[in-house]
Design a protein around this motif. Structure first.
Motif, PDB file in Angstrom:
ATOM      1  N   LEU A 194      37.318  33.388  37.449  1.00 16.46           N
ATOM      2  CA  LEU A 194      36.641  34.409  36.643  1.00 16.46           C
ATOM      3  C   LEU A 194      35.306  33.900  36.113  1.00 16.46           C
ATOM      4  O   LEU A 194      34.297  34.630  36.122  1.00 16.46           O
ATOM      5  CB  LEU A 194      37.538  34.834  35.477  1.00 16.46           C
ATOM      6  N   ASP A 195      35.297  32.649  35.626  1.00 14.98           N
ATOM      7  CA  ASP A 195      34.041  32.078  35.122  1.00 14.98           C
ATOM      8  C   ASP A 195      32.995  32.005  36.233  1.00 14.98           C
ATOM      9  O   ASP A 195      31.795  32.307  36.017  1.00 14.98           O
ATOM     10  CB  ASP A 195      34.309  30.679  34.550  1.00 14.98           C
ATOM     11  N   ALA A 252      32.471  44.350  32.374  1.00 18.38           N
ATOM     12  CA  ALA A 252      32.674  43.276  31.397  1.00 18.38           C
ATOM     13  C   ALA A 252      33.995  43.449  30.646  1.00 18.38           C
ATOM     14  O   ALA A 252      34.710  42.477  30.361  1.00 18.38           O
ATOM     15  CB  ALA A 252      31.502  43.238  30.420  1.00 18.38           C
ATOM     16  N   LEU A 253      34.331  44.715  30.348  1.00 22.04           N
ATOM     17  CA  LEU A 253      35.615  44.974  29.683  1.00 22.04           C
ATOM     18  C   LEU A 253      36.798  44.614  30.585  1.00 22.04           C
ATOM     19  O   LEU A 253      37.817  44.070  30.121  1.00 22.04           O
ATOM     20  CB  LEU A 253      35.692  46.439  29.257  1.00 22.04           C
ATOM     21  N   GLU A 254      36.677  44.903  31.887  1.00 20.92           N
ATOM     22  CA  GLU A 254      37.761  44.549  32.807  1.00 20.92           C
ATOM     23  C   GLU A 254      37.914  43.029  32.929  1.00 20.92           C
ATOM     24  O   GLU A 254      39.023  42.504  33.030  1.00 20.92           O
ATOM     25  CB  GLU A 254      37.491  45.154  34.190  1.00 20.92           C
ATOM     26  N   VAL A 274      42.106  42.552  38.286  1.00 20.26           N
ATOM     27  CA  VAL A 274      41.304  42.024  39.392  1.00 20.26           C
ATOM     28  C   VAL A 274      40.982  43.136  40.389  1.00 20.26           C
ATOM     29  O   VAL A 274      39.856  43.216  40.933  1.00 20.26           O
ATOM     30  CB  VAL A 274      42.054  40.856  40.075  1.00 20.26           C
ATOM     31  N   GLY A 275      41.949  44.043  40.643  1.00 17.90           N
ATOM     32  CA  GLY A 275      41.668  45.176  41.537  1.00 17.90           C
ATOM     33  C   GLY A 275      40.585  46.074  40.982  1.00 17.90           C
ATOM     34  O   GLY A 275      39.669  46.510  41.728  1.00 17.90           O
ATOM     35  N   GLN A 290      28.243  35.617  49.184  1.00 17.01           N
ATOM     36  CA  GLN A 290      28.695  34.940  47.964  1.00 17.01           C
ATOM     37  C   GLN A 290      29.684  35.802  47.184  1.00 17.01           C
ATOM     38  O   GLN A 290      30.706  35.320  46.694  1.00 17.01           O
ATOM     39  CB  GLN A 290      27.496  34.592  47.069  1.00 17.01           C
ATOM     40  N   LEU A 291      29.385  37.109  47.112  1.00 19.39           N
ATOM     41  CA  LEU A 291      30.282  38.000  46.382  1.00 19.39           C
ATOM     42  C   LEU A 291      31.620  38.143  47.108  1.00 19.39           C
ATOM     43  O   LEU A 291      32.688  38.160  46.478  1.00 19.39           O
ATOM     44  CB  LEU A 291      29.618  39.369  46.207  1.00 19.39           C
ATOM     45  N   ARG A 292      31.563  38.261  48.429  1.00 11.97           N
ATOM     46  CA  ARG A 292      32.820  38.379  49.186  1.00 11.97           C
ATOM     47  C   ARG A 292      33.690  37.138  48.990  1.00 11.97           C
ATOM     48  O   ARG A 292      34.908  37.233  48.825  1.00 11.97           O
ATOM     49  CB  ARG A 292      32.514  38.594  50.672  1.00 11.97           C
ATOM     50  N   GLU A 293      33.041  35.957  48.988  1.00  9.25           N
ATOM     51  CA  GLU A 293      33.818  34.718  48.797  1.00  9.25           C
ATOM     52  C   GLU A 293      34.471  34.686  47.415  1.00  9.25           C
ATOM     53  O   GLU A 293      35.660  34.353  47.265  1.00  9.25           O
ATOM     54  CB  GLU A 293      32.906  33.505  48.968  1.00  9.25           C
ATOM     55  N   ARG A 294      33.703  35.076  46.389  1.00  9.58           N
ATOM     56  CA  ARG A 294      34.255  35.050  45.033  1.00  9.58           C
ATOM     57  C   ARG A 294      35.383  36.066  44.862  1.00  9.58           C
ATOM     58  O   ARG A 294      36.379  35.796  44.205  1.00  9.58           O
ATOM     59  CB  ARG A 294      33.146  35.316  44.025  1.00  9.58           C
ATOM     60  N   ARG A 295      35.207  37.227  45.465  1.00  8.54           N
ATOM     61  CA  ARG A 295      36.255  38.232  45.365  1.00  8.54           C
ATOM     62  C   ARG A 295      37.534  37.778  46.069  1.00  8.54           C
ATOM     63  O   ARG A 295      38.653  37.981  45.576  1.00  8.54           O
ATOM     64  CB  ARG A 295      35.761  39.545  45.979  1.00  8.54           C
TER      65      ARG A 295
END
Length: 329
Positions: A194-195, A252-254, A274-275, A290-295
């Motif tokens: 998450l961080d 941000a709330l999620e 997470v979903g 990068q986003l796909r890897e983090r997800r």
């Protein structure tokens, strides 16, 4: 020729006569001594049987008997006093022995009471530490906190010397070894993902910017795109520029909701968060590598159990409570 006779023969005759006279006198004296009877002694004399003599003897005998009786009575009194003193001393010795035994029992009881009080304090301390360790592991999955609290409990239980606590010391040793055998905390891994995702968000391009950066198409194609918008099935509608800030606030709330779910070890809630985070990311940001890897990494952390199976967690606390209930009257 000398007419006077020699004086030597005359002196010799006189000496012989003197010796003969002495011998005669000695023989007469011996004969007189042998013939004269010896004088009777006191023992050989006949006893005096007169009444006065008998009275004197009887009086003397009675006086001697009275003296012996008094001496015997004195000795008997001394023997009685000695026996009384002996009995008194024996009673005092027995009393001293009994008092010494009582003092020894009291000291032993005080020592046992002191040890029992110390053992009670150690048991209460160990129980408190074990409760903290169980709650840290069960509620928040704090592995380091659970290990530290269990180590403190093991130290407290190590001071118990009574054989009845031997199994408990072995149980806490096994539980501590089980905690230390956990390689990584899944909750900590999920928090790290998450961080990392949150740190990557400011670097990602917006979804509408990615769409506007496509090569310019022909006039007919632009007309068709204006009339008909084609997107893959399941993809969320893009966020309008005016709603983008509200969408970021929802994201941000999620993320905050996911952190709370991690803190409470709520695996289903974390997975659902997470979903929803993934849906907002698709609408807000361009689909970069990068986003796909983090997800993907975040989704893998959500699919894994937040608390690994640890059957020995809390076993020492259960055993301690069982022993306390068994020892209670």
């Amino acid at each position: 020729m000398n007419a006077n006779p020699s004086p030597a023969p005359a002196r010799r005759g006189t000496l012989i006569l003197a010796i003969a006279g002495l011998a005669a006198i000695a023989g007469l004296a011996y004969w007189q001594f042998v013939r004269t009877p010896a004088a009777p002694t006191l023992a050989d004399a006949a006893p005096d049987l007169s009444p006065q003599a008998l009275d004197r003897r009887l009086l003397s005998t009675e006086q001697e008997l009275a003296k012996l009786t008094r001496e015997r009575a004195a000795w008997q009194q001394r023997l009685n006093e000695s026996a009384n003193r002996t009995n008194l001393l024996r009673d005092e010795v027995l009393g001293i022995g009994e008092r010494a035994a009582l003092i020894e029992d009291s000291v032993r009881e005080l020592g046992r009471t002191g040890r029992s009080a110390q053992d009670g304090l150690r048991i209460h301390e160990a129980e408190l530490m074990l409760i903290i360790a169980r709650e840290r592991w069960t509620l928040s999955g704090d592995l380091s906190g659970a290990i530290q609290a269990t180590e403190l409990a093991a130290t407290a239980l190590g001071g118990l010397t009574d054989p009845q606590w031997l199994d408990l010391r072995q149980t806490v040793t096994r539980e501590l070894a089980a905690y230390r055998a956990v390689e990584a905390d899944p909750g900590a891994i999920a928090r790290g993902e998450l961080d990392a995702l949150e740190a990557l968000l400011p670097q990602l391009p917006a979804a509408d910017a990615a769409a506007s950066s496509k090569p310019s198409a022909s006039g007919l194609q632009r007309l068709l795109e204006a009339l008909v918008q084609i997107q893959p099935t399941g993809q969320q509608t893009l966020i309008a520029p005016g709603e983008r800030q509200a969408a970021k606030t929802a994201l941000a709330l999620e993320i905050a909701n996911a952190r709370i779910a991690l803190q409470l070890r709520q695996g289903a809630e974390f997975k659902a968060s997470v979903g929803r985070i993934g849906q907002w990311l698709q609408r807000l940001y361009a689909d970069t590598p990068q986003l796909r890897e983090r997800r993907q990494r975040l989704q893998m952390a959500a699919d894994a159990p937040l608390t690994p199976a640890l059957p020995l967690a809390g076993s020492t606390l259960s055993e301690l409570q069982r022993l306390k209930q068994g020892a209670a009257p």
